[in-house]
Design an enzyme around this catalytic site. Structure first.
Site, mmCIF file in Angstrom:
data_model
loop_
_atom_site.group_PDB
_atom_site.id
_atom_site.type_symbol
_atom_site.label_atom_id
_atom_site.label_comp_id
_atom_site.label_asym_id
_atom_site.label_seq_id
_atom_site.Cartn_x
_atom_site.Cartn_y
_atom_site.Cartn_z
ATOM 1 N N ALA A 65 6.173 1.268 -2.071
ATOM 2 C CA ALA A 65 6.832 1.301 -0.777
ATOM 3 C C ALA A 65 7.893 0.218 -0.767
ATOM 4 O O ALA A 65 7.805 -0.757 -1.519
ATOM 5 C CB ALA A 65 5.811 1.059 0.316
ATOM 6 N N GLY A 108 2.801 2.472 -3.753
ATOM 7 C CA GLY A 108 3.082 3.812 -3.236
ATOM 8 C C GLY A 108 3.567 4.761 -4.326
ATOM 9 O O GLY A 108 3.368 5.979 -4.238
ATOM 10 N N GLU A 111 0.570 6.046 -5.813
ATOM 11 C CA GLU A 111 -0.112 6.888 -4.823
ATOM 12 C C GLU A 111 0.551 8.262 -4.698
ATOM 13 O O GLU A 111 -0.129 9.275 -4.580
ATOM 14 C CB GLU A 111 -0.144 6.155 -3.463
ATOM 15 C CG GLU A 111 -1.070 4.941 -3.531
ATOM 16 C CD GLU A 111 -0.950 4.023 -2.320
ATOM 17 O OE1 GLU A 111 0.149 3.500 -2.067
ATOM 18 O OE2 GLU A 111 -1.957 3.826 -1.619
ATOM 19 N N GLU A 131 -0.929 -4.092 -4.334
ATOM 20 C CA GLU A 131 -0.725 -4.490 -2.930
ATOM 21 C C GLU A 131 -1.421 -5.788 -2.556
ATOM 22 O O GLU A 131 -0.964 -6.537 -1.711
ATOM 23 C CB GLU A 131 -1.203 -3.374 -1.989
ATOM 24 C CG GLU A 131 -0.369 -2.105 -2.000
ATOM 25 C CD GLU A 131 -0.789 -1.111 -3.075
ATOM 26 O OE1 GLU A 131 -1.575 -1.467 -3.980
ATOM 27 O OE2 GLU A 131 -0.312 0.041 -3.011
#
Ligand SMILES: CC(C)(O)CC(=O)SCCNC(=O)CCNC(=O)[C@H](O)C(C)(C)COP(=O)(O)OP(=O)(O)OC[C@H]1O[C@@H](n2cnc3c(N)ncnc32)[C@H](O)[C@@H]1OP(=O)(O)O
Length: 257
Positions: A65, A108, A111, A131
Protein backbone atom coordinates in the site's frame (compact mmCIF):
# COMPACT_ATOMS: atom_id res chain seq x y z
CA UNK A 1 -11.80 4.20 -19.10
CA UNK A 2 -8.26 5.52 -19.54
CA UNK A 3 -5.90 4.15 -16.93
CA UNK A 4 -2.98 5.98 -15.40
CA UNK A 5 -1.63 3.44 -12.91
CA UNK A 6 -2.17 0.20 -14.82
CA UNK A 7 -1.87 -0.95 -18.42
CA UNK A 8 -4.52 -3.28 -19.87
CA UNK A 9 -4.01 -5.28 -23.06
CA UNK A 10 -6.08 -8.01 -24.66
CA UNK A 11 -3.96 -10.78 -26.13
CA UNK A 12 -6.40 -13.16 -27.81
CA UNK A 13 -8.61 -14.52 -25.03
CA UNK A 14 -6.21 -13.41 -22.29
CA UNK A 15 -6.30 -9.99 -20.61
CA UNK A 16 -2.88 -8.82 -19.47
CA UNK A 17 -2.95 -6.20 -16.71
CA UNK A 18 0.35 -4.58 -15.71
CA UNK A 19 0.91 -2.35 -12.69
CA UNK A 20 2.38 0.79 -14.22
CA UNK A 21 3.54 3.07 -11.40
CA UNK A 22 7.29 2.51 -11.60
CA UNK A 23 8.33 5.56 -9.54
CA UNK A 24 6.89 4.19 -6.29
CA UNK A 25 7.55 0.53 -7.13
CA UNK A 26 3.88 0.07 -8.05
CA UNK A 27 2.72 1.11 -4.56
CA UNK A 28 -1.01 0.57 -4.30
CA UNK A 29 -2.49 4.05 -4.06
CA UNK A 30 -6.27 4.51 -4.03
CA UNK A 31 -6.17 5.34 -7.74
CA UNK A 32 -4.69 1.89 -8.43
CA UNK A 33 -7.58 0.24 -6.60
CA UNK A 34 -10.17 2.15 -8.63
CA UNK A 35 -8.50 1.36 -11.93
CA UNK A 36 -7.78 -2.27 -11.12
CA UNK A 37 -11.34 -2.86 -9.93
CA UNK A 38 -12.64 -1.37 -13.16
CA UNK A 39 -10.28 -3.51 -15.29
CA UNK A 40 -11.24 -6.72 -13.47
CA UNK A 41 -14.96 -5.89 -13.80
CA UNK A 42 -14.50 -5.28 -17.53
CA UNK A 43 -12.64 -8.59 -17.87
CA UNK A 44 -15.38 -10.50 -16.07
CA UNK A 45 -18.06 -8.94 -18.29
CA UNK A 46 -16.28 -9.59 -21.61
CA UNK A 47 -17.21 -12.99 -23.08
CA UNK A 48 -14.20 -12.90 -25.42
CA UNK A 49 -11.83 -12.92 -22.42
CA UNK A 50 -11.26 -16.20 -20.59
CA UNK A 51 -8.24 -15.68 -18.35
CA UNK A 52 -6.37 -12.69 -16.91
CA UNK A 53 -2.74 -12.24 -15.91
CA UNK A 54 -1.80 -9.51 -13.42
CA UNK A 55 1.87 -8.59 -13.36
CA UNK A 56 4.22 -5.78 -12.36
CA UNK A 57 7.71 -4.73 -13.35
CA UNK A 58 11.03 -6.55 -13.19
CA UNK A 59 11.80 -4.86 -9.86
CA UNK A 60 8.39 -4.97 -8.20
CA UNK A 61 5.05 -6.64 -8.58
CA UNK A 62 3.92 -4.07 -5.98
CA UNK A 63 5.77 -2.78 -2.89
CA UNK A 64 2.58 -2.58 -0.85
CA UNK A 65 0.00 0.00 0.00
CA UNK A 66 1.13 3.56 -0.56
CA UNK A 67 2.77 4.38 2.77
CA UNK A 68 2.89 8.09 2.00
CA UNK A 69 -0.87 8.16 1.27
CA UNK A 70 -1.64 6.15 4.44
CA UNK A 71 0.72 7.84 6.91
CA UNK A 72 -1.38 10.89 7.87
CA UNK A 73 -4.68 9.04 8.21
CA UNK A 74 -6.49 8.90 11.56
CA UNK A 75 -8.47 6.03 13.03
CA UNK A 76 -11.63 7.93 12.03
CA UNK A 77 -10.45 8.19 8.40
CA UNK A 78 -9.58 4.50 8.27
CA UNK A 79 -12.67 3.20 10.04
CA UNK A 80 -15.02 5.72 8.46
CA UNK A 81 -14.00 4.84 4.91
CA UNK A 82 -13.47 1.13 5.69
CA UNK A 83 -10.02 1.66 4.12
CA UNK A 84 -8.86 -1.28 1.96
CA UNK A 85 -12.30 -2.97 1.95
CA UNK A 86 -12.56 -2.15 -1.77
CA UNK A 87 -9.68 -4.51 -2.58
CA UNK A 88 -11.95 -7.45 -1.79
CA UNK A 89 -13.91 -6.55 -4.98
CA UNK A 90 -11.08 -8.14 -6.94
CA UNK A 91 -11.70 -11.46 -5.20
CA UNK A 92 -15.27 -11.38 -6.56
CA UNK A 93 -13.94 -11.86 -10.10
CA UNK A 94 -15.72 -15.00 -11.31
CA UNK A 95 -13.35 -15.91 -14.13
CA UNK A 96 -9.82 -17.24 -13.50
CA UNK A 97 -6.82 -15.01 -13.05
CA UNK A 98 -3.13 -15.49 -12.37
CA UNK A 99 -0.63 -13.28 -10.54
CA UNK A 100 2.78 -13.30 -12.24
CA UNK A 101 5.25 -11.96 -9.69
CA UNK A 102 8.79 -10.67 -10.26
CA UNK A 103 10.69 -8.63 -7.68
CA UNK A 104 9.00 -7.28 -4.57
CA UNK A 105 5.51 -8.38 -3.59
CA UNK A 106 5.37 -6.82 -0.15
CA UNK A 107 2.51 -5.91 2.17
CA UNK A 108 -0.51 -5.11 -0.01
CA UNK A 109 1.46 -6.35 -3.04
CA UNK A 110 1.74 -9.80 -1.50
CA UNK A 111 -1.91 -9.59 -0.44
CA UNK A 112 -3.14 -8.76 -3.95
CA UNK A 113 -1.01 -11.57 -5.42
CA UNK A 114 -2.56 -13.97 -2.90
CA UNK A 115 -6.05 -12.93 -4.09
CA UNK A 116 -5.23 -14.56 -7.45
CA UNK A 117 -6.40 -18.06 -8.30
CA UNK A 118 -2.79 -19.08 -8.64
CA UNK A 119 0.61 -17.42 -8.45
CA UNK A 120 3.60 -17.95 -10.69
CA UNK A 121 6.88 -16.42 -9.56
CA UNK A 122 10.09 -15.31 -11.22
CA UNK A 123 13.26 -16.47 -9.49
CA UNK A 124 13.68 -12.82 -8.42
CA UNK A 125 10.37 -12.69 -6.52
CA UNK A 126 10.38 -11.62 -2.87
CA UNK A 127 7.22 -12.00 -0.80
CA UNK A 128 6.60 -10.48 2.61
CA UNK A 129 4.22 -8.88 5.05
CA UNK A 130 6.50 -6.25 6.63
CA UNK A 131 3.66 -4.11 8.06
CA UNK A 132 4.77 -4.73 11.64
CA UNK A 133 7.85 -2.60 10.95
CA UNK A 134 5.48 0.29 10.20
CA UNK A 135 3.55 -0.18 13.44
CA UNK A 136 0.58 -1.93 11.82
CA UNK A 137 -0.43 -5.38 10.62
CA UNK A 138 -1.58 -6.66 7.21
CA UNK A 139 -4.88 -5.02 6.30
CA UNK A 140 -5.80 -6.55 2.94
CA UNK A 141 -6.16 -10.18 3.98
CA UNK A 142 -2.50 -11.14 4.50
CA UNK A 143 -2.91 -12.59 7.98
CA UNK A 144 -5.64 -14.89 6.64
CA UNK A 145 -4.49 -15.80 3.12
CA UNK A 146 -0.81 -16.23 3.98
CA UNK A 147 -1.76 -18.51 6.87
CA UNK A 148 -4.07 -20.54 4.63
CA UNK A 149 -1.34 -20.81 1.99
CA UNK A 150 1.74 -21.65 4.06
CA UNK A 151 0.44 -22.63 7.51
CA UNK A 152 0.41 -20.91 10.89
CA UNK A 153 4.02 -21.41 12.01
CA UNK A 154 5.64 -19.83 8.97
CA UNK A 155 2.96 -17.16 8.47
CA UNK A 156 3.22 -16.14 12.11
CA UNK A 157 7.01 -15.96 11.88
CA UNK A 158 6.86 -13.80 8.73
CA UNK A 159 4.15 -11.47 10.04
CA UNK A 160 5.73 -11.06 13.49
CA UNK A 161 9.29 -10.50 12.25
CA UNK A 162 8.56 -8.84 8.90
CA UNK A 163 10.95 -11.31 7.24
CA UNK A 164 10.70 -11.65 3.47
CA UNK A 165 10.51 -14.96 1.61
CA UNK A 166 12.31 -15.60 -1.66
CA UNK A 167 10.85 -17.46 -4.63
CA UNK A 168 12.35 -20.90 -3.88
CA UNK A 169 10.93 -20.87 -0.34
CA UNK A 170 7.58 -19.60 -1.67
CA UNK A 171 7.50 -22.66 -3.93
CA UNK A 172 8.36 -25.20 -1.23
CA UNK A 173 5.90 -23.50 1.16
CA UNK A 174 3.03 -23.77 -1.34
CA UNK A 175 2.53 -20.05 -1.88
CA UNK A 176 3.25 -20.23 -5.62
CA UNK A 177 2.61 -22.98 -8.16
CA UNK A 178 5.91 -22.59 -9.99
CA UNK A 179 9.11 -20.57 -10.23
CA UNK A 180 10.65 -19.68 -13.57
CA UNK A 181 13.65 -17.60 -14.70
CA UNK A 182 12.70 -13.90 -14.59
CA UNK A 183 13.07 -13.46 -18.35
CA UNK A 184 10.52 -16.25 -18.92
CA UNK A 185 7.91 -15.11 -16.39
CA UNK A 186 5.49 -13.44 -18.76
CA UNK A 187 5.80 -16.14 -21.43
CA UNK A 188 5.13 -18.86 -18.84
CA UNK A 189 2.24 -16.98 -17.25
CA UNK A 190 0.67 -16.29 -20.66
CA UNK A 191 1.12 -19.95 -21.63
CA UNK A 192 -0.73 -21.05 -18.49
CA UNK A 193 -3.41 -18.40 -19.09
CA UNK A 194 -3.85 -19.50 -22.73
CA UNK A 195 -4.29 -23.12 -21.60
CA UNK A 196 -6.95 -22.04 -19.09
CA UNK A 197 -8.56 -19.86 -21.78
CA UNK A 198 -9.03 -22.95 -23.97
CA UNK A 199 -11.03 -24.72 -21.25
CA UNK A 200 -14.83 -24.58 -21.11
CA UNK A 201 -15.48 -21.20 -19.43
CA UNK A 202 -18.42 -22.31 -17.29
CA UNK A 203 -16.45 -25.29 -15.99
CA UNK A 204 -13.55 -22.94 -15.20
CA UNK A 205 -15.82 -20.68 -13.14
CA UNK A 206 -17.34 -23.73 -11.44
CA UNK A 207 -13.91 -25.21 -10.67
CA UNK A 208 -12.81 -21.94 -9.13
CA UNK A 209 -15.96 -21.75 -6.98
CA UNK A 210 -15.49 -25.33 -5.82
CA UNK A 211 -11.84 -24.89 -4.85
CA UNK A 212 -12.59 -21.62 -3.05
CA UNK A 213 -15.49 -23.28 -1.20
CA UNK A 214 -12.89 -25.44 0.57
CA UNK A 215 -11.87 -22.31 2.51
CA UNK A 216 -15.40 -21.49 3.60
CA UNK A 217 -17.11 -24.84 4.23
CA UNK A 218 -16.68 -28.01 6.23
CA UNK A 219 -15.35 -30.99 4.25
CA UNK A 220 -18.82 -32.55 4.02
CA UNK A 221 -20.41 -29.28 2.88
CA UNK A 222 -17.62 -28.70 0.37
CA UNK A 223 -17.92 -32.18 -1.12
CA UNK A 224 -21.69 -31.78 -1.39
CA UNK A 225 -21.24 -28.36 -3.03
CA UNK A 226 -18.71 -29.83 -5.48
CA UNK A 227 -21.06 -32.66 -6.42
CA UNK A 228 -24.01 -30.31 -7.02
CA UNK A 229 -21.88 -28.06 -9.21
CA UNK A 230 -20.58 -31.13 -11.06
CA UNK A 231 -24.18 -32.27 -11.65
CA UNK A 232 -25.09 -28.75 -12.80
CA UNK A 233 -22.46 -28.80 -15.54
CA UNK A 234 -24.42 -31.60 -17.24
CA UNK A 235 -26.87 -28.83 -18.17
CA UNK A 236 -24.25 -27.10 -20.33
CA UNK A 237 -23.51 -27.46 -24.06
CA UNK A 238 -19.81 -27.49 -23.20
CA UNK A 239 -20.16 -30.76 -21.24
CA UNK A 240 -21.79 -32.38 -24.30
CA UNK A 241 -19.08 -30.92 -26.55
CA UNK A 242 -16.23 -31.94 -24.21
CA UNK A 243 -17.37 -35.54 -23.93
CA UNK A 244 -18.20 -35.80 -27.66
CA UNK A 245 -14.78 -34.36 -28.52
CA UNK A 246 -13.13 -37.02 -26.34
CA UNK A 247 -15.00 -39.84 -28.13
CA UNK A 248 -14.29 -38.34 -31.54
CA UNK A 249 -10.61 -37.86 -30.67
CA UNK A 250 -10.61 -34.12 -31.40
CA UNK A 251 -10.15 -30.90 -29.43
CA UNK A 252 -13.28 -29.49 -27.80
CA UNK A 253 -14.71 -26.23 -29.15
CA UNK A 254 -16.20 -24.59 -26.08
CA UNK A 255 -18.70 -21.75 -26.27
CA UNK A 256 -19.36 -21.02 -22.61
CA UNK A 257 -22.95 -22.21 -22.76
C1 LIG B 1 -1.99 -3.06 2.80
C2 LIG B 1 -1.37 -3.20 4.15
C3 LIG B 1 -2.33 -2.82 5.20
O1 LIG B 1 -1.09 -4.55 4.37
C4 LIG B 1 -0.21 -2.30 4.36
C5 LIG B 1 0.94 -2.23 3.44
O2 LIG B 1 1.02 -2.70 2.35
S1 LIG B 1 2.12 -1.29 4.14
C6 LIG B 1 3.42 -1.32 2.95
C7 LIG B 1 4.20 -2.57 3.04
N1 LIG B 1 5.37 -2.44 2.17
C8 LIG B 1 6.53 -2.04 2.63
O3 LIG B 1 6.71 -1.76 3.80
C9 LIG B 1 7.63 -1.97 1.61
C10 LIG B 1 8.13 -0.55 1.50
N2 LIG B 1 9.24 -0.43 0.54
C11 LIG B 1 10.47 -0.87 0.82
O4 LIG B 1 10.76 -1.45 1.86
C12 LIG B 1 11.50 -0.63 -0.22
O5 LIG B 1 11.04 0.37 -1.08
C13 LIG B 1 11.84 -1.88 -1.06
C14 LIG B 1 12.59 -2.90 -0.18
C15 LIG B 1 10.61 -2.51 -1.67
C16 LIG B 1 12.79 -1.45 -2.23
O6 LIG B 1 13.90 -0.76 -1.73
P1 LIG B 1 14.81 0.10 -2.71
O7 LIG B 1 15.20 -0.72 -3.89
O8 LIG B 1 15.91 0.67 -1.88
O9 LIG B 1 13.86 1.25 -3.29
P2 LIG B 1 13.35 2.55 -2.53
O10 LIG B 1 14.29 3.66 -2.77
O11 LIG B 1 13.02 2.24 -1.12
O12 LIG B 1 11.96 2.83 -3.27
C17 LIG B 1 11.90 3.50 -4.53
C18 LIG B 1 10.80 4.54 -4.44
O13 LIG B 1 9.55 3.88 -4.22
C19 LIG B 1 8.94 4.39 -3.04
N3 LIG B 1 8.17 3.32 -2.38
C20 LIG B 1 8.54 2.04 -2.20
N4 LIG B 1 7.58 1.37 -1.57
C21 LIG B 1 6.61 2.24 -1.32
C22 LIG B 1 5.35 2.13 -0.65
N5 LIG B 1 4.88 0.98 -0.17
N6 LIG B 1 4.60 3.25 -0.58
C23 LIG B 1 5.00 4.42 -1.09
N7 LIG B 1 6.18 4.58 -1.74
C24 LIG B 1 6.96 3.50 -1.83
C25 LIG B 1 10.10 4.87 -2.19
O14 LIG B 1 9.68 5.80 -1.23
C26 LIG B 1 10.99 5.48 -3.24
O15 LIG B 1 10.47 6.73 -3.66
P3 LIG B 1 11.25 8.10 -3.31
O16 LIG B 1 11.26 8.20 -1.83
O17 LIG B 1 12.63 7.91 -3.88
O18 LIG B 1 10.44 9.16 -3.97
Amino acid sequence: MTYETIKVEQKGAVTLVTFDRPKALNALANAVLEELTDAFRAYDADDSQRCLVLTGSEKAFAAGADIKEMAPQSFGDMYGTNYFAGWENITRTRKPWIAAVAGYALGGGCEVAMMADTLIAADTAVFGQPEIKLGVIPGMGGSQRLTQAIGKAKAMEMILTGRNMKADEALTSGLVCKVVPAEELLTEAMKMAETIAEMPPLAAIAAKEAVNASYEMTLAQGINFERRVFHGLFGTDDQKEGMAAFSEKRKGDFKGR
